[in-house]
Design an enzyme around this catalytic site. Structure first.
Site, PDB file in Angstrom:
ATOM      1  CG  LEU A  10      -1.592  -1.414   1.478  1.00 16.91           C
ATOM      2  CD1 LEU A  10      -2.592  -1.181   2.586  1.00 16.91           C
ATOM      3  CD2 LEU A  10      -2.622  -1.666   0.328  1.00 16.91           C
ATOM      4  CG  LEU A  12       5.677   2.922  -6.042  1.00 13.87           C
ATOM      5  CD1 LEU A  12       6.555   1.652  -5.516  1.00 13.87           C
ATOM      6  CD2 LEU A  12       5.318   2.378  -7.227  1.00 13.87           C
ATOM      7  N   GLY A 188      15.448  18.294   1.150  1.00 10.38           N
ATOM      8  CA  GLY A 188      14.593  17.327   1.411  1.00 10.38           C
ATOM      9  C   GLY A 188      14.295  16.829   2.743  1.00 10.38           C
ATOM     10  CE  LYS A 206       9.830   9.383  13.780  1.00 14.17           C
ATOM     11  NZ  LYS A 206      10.949  10.217  13.449  1.00 14.17           N
TER      12      LYS A 206
END
Length: 429
Positions: A10, A12, A188, A206
């Site tokens: 699920l 890409l 990025g 987290k």
């Protein structure tokens, strides 16, 4: 016995493309390590015509996620598309269809981990999520397996690479927060909307996940007291360096003396001789204290296509091995206790304070006396600059209850000679 294990993916995007790439490049070794051939049968994407980061046969692509989770030929669902509610329903259906699930979705685990783990257990399926915390750093599996003989007292560390990169650039290059953030976005490392990172929300999710595993009691994201790094200035970075500290965004979860759990994310001064002080750039490090192991630190790249894909592949290998051995669903529910969450006001820390005050005789003594009324004792106090009317002072306190410090700061803010409380940061001991 299966002859091969078929995967339905699920997503890409960045991580999904990394998974495909690693499976292709290291396929022979992965097959030997897992015990069975691994074949991707379907990949769910939003747009069939979109240009991909990795080449895949067109016949593998579909936009129908429900068809994939309901496909009886698919054994393992690999979820790397993100999202919460819709994604949760897909994974619950996958478990009910007898499929194991591997995910990198920290938001989903932090919000609905218990529900998903319970459904996986009911249906004898694996639910593996190593990639949800720390990118390529192994921490979920060590907490569930390798450190299972320990009573964990604390898990803390740097769990967000974006903020660590920004603070590193501010420290090493003297950059302003805004400039370091812009650079991180250009490279990025940060999203166009960086709020989840710089406000501490990503790290908070987290910490909720690792705290739940470390203390065997459910900690939700809403239980984690979070502060980000947007208030950190070049002046704070410089003063910290002068005093022998580095400023890092720290995620911390502790079990207190009364058995409750404290979970926080905050920027803090870390002593230069502490292992976390030298963790720079986009690296993450997670520090664990246990009564048997003592102290252990896990260090590595906390994000990125291939590091995160590495953790996803590790979980896929475990799922395939369990298929091969007939031992799926062997983990019991991790959160078998119900511990209370301690208010952050009850936590104890040392603090760094930066104040602007009137440059007049007796002001420092008045400040010390005022905060002393609330049990706040001063370890260090010194004046950094003055412009003949206003002075800036820096205070490092001894350990104090956070609620007491806040009460003291409220009273300081009302003092005539205190112009502004410019900064309040914790200090790691």
């Amino acid at each position: 016995m299966k002859e091969q294990v078929r995967i339905g993916m699920l997503g890409l995007g960045t991580v999904g493309s990394g998974v495909v790439k690693v499976l292709a490049e290291n396929g022979t070794e992965i097959e030997k390590r897992s015990g069975l051939p691994i074949r991707i049968k379907s990949i769910v994407v939003r747009d069939l015509e979109k240009e991909r980061l990795v080449e895949v046969p067109a016949e593998l692509l579909t936009t129908d996620a429900w068809q994939v989770v309901n496909d009886p030929e698919i054994d393992v669902i690999v979820e790397v598309m993100g999202g919460i509610e819709g994604t949760k329903d897909l994974l619950l259906t996958a478990f009910r269809n007898g499929k194991s699930v591997v995910t990198a979705n920290k938001d989903l685990i932090a919000e609905h981990g218990d529900e998903l783990i319970l459904e996986a257990t009911r249906n004898g399926c694996d639910f593996l999520y190593e990639a949800s915390v720390g990118g390529g750093i192994p921490i979920i599996r060590p907490l569930r397996k390798d450190l299972a003989g320990n009573k964990i007292s604390e898990v803390m560390g740097i769990v967000n690479g974006t903020t660590n990169y920004i603070l590193t650039r501010m420290t090493q290059m003297g950059m302003a927060f805004e400039d370091a953030l812009k650079e991180a976005q250009e490279l990025g490392y940060a999203e166009a909307n960086p709020a989840s990172d710089v406000e501490g929300w990503d790290a908070g999710r987290k910490i909720a996940i690792v705290a739940s595993l470390a203390f065997n009691s459910r900690v939700n994201f809403s239980d984690v007291d979070t502060e980000g790094i947007t208030s950190i200035t070049e002046r704070d970075i410089d003063y910290a360096k002068q005093m022998g500290y580095a400023i890092k965004l720290i995620g911390s979860a502790k079990e207190t003396e009364n058995g409750s759990i404290s979970a926080q994310v905050y920027p803090a001064l870390v002593p230069q001789d502490h292992p976390l002080a030298s963790v720079n750039g986009v690296y993450n490090a997670i520090f664990v204290r246990g009564n048997a192991i003592g102290e252990a630190m896990f260090l590595g790249l906390g994000a990125g296509q291939l590091p995160t894909a590495s953790s996803v592949i590790g979980d896929i290998v475990e799922a395939v091995r369990n298929f091969h051995a007939g031992t799926r669903g062997k983990f019991l529910v991790d959160c078998y206790e119900q511990k209370t969450i301690q208010s952050s006001l009850e936590n104890k820390n040392r603090f760094y304070l930066r104040l602007e005050v009137a440059d007049q005789p007796g002001v420092l003594g008045a400040i010390a006396g005022k905060i002393g009324q609330h049990g706040v004792s001063i370890h260090t106090m010194f004046q950094k600059w003055t412009d003949s009317q206003t002075a800036e002072i820096v205070v490092i306190t001894h350990e104090v209850r956070e609620g007491s410090l806040r009460d003291a700061l409220n009273e300081l803010g009302d003092m005539e000679h205190v112009h502004a409380i410019k900064q309040t940061l914790r200090v790691v001991s």
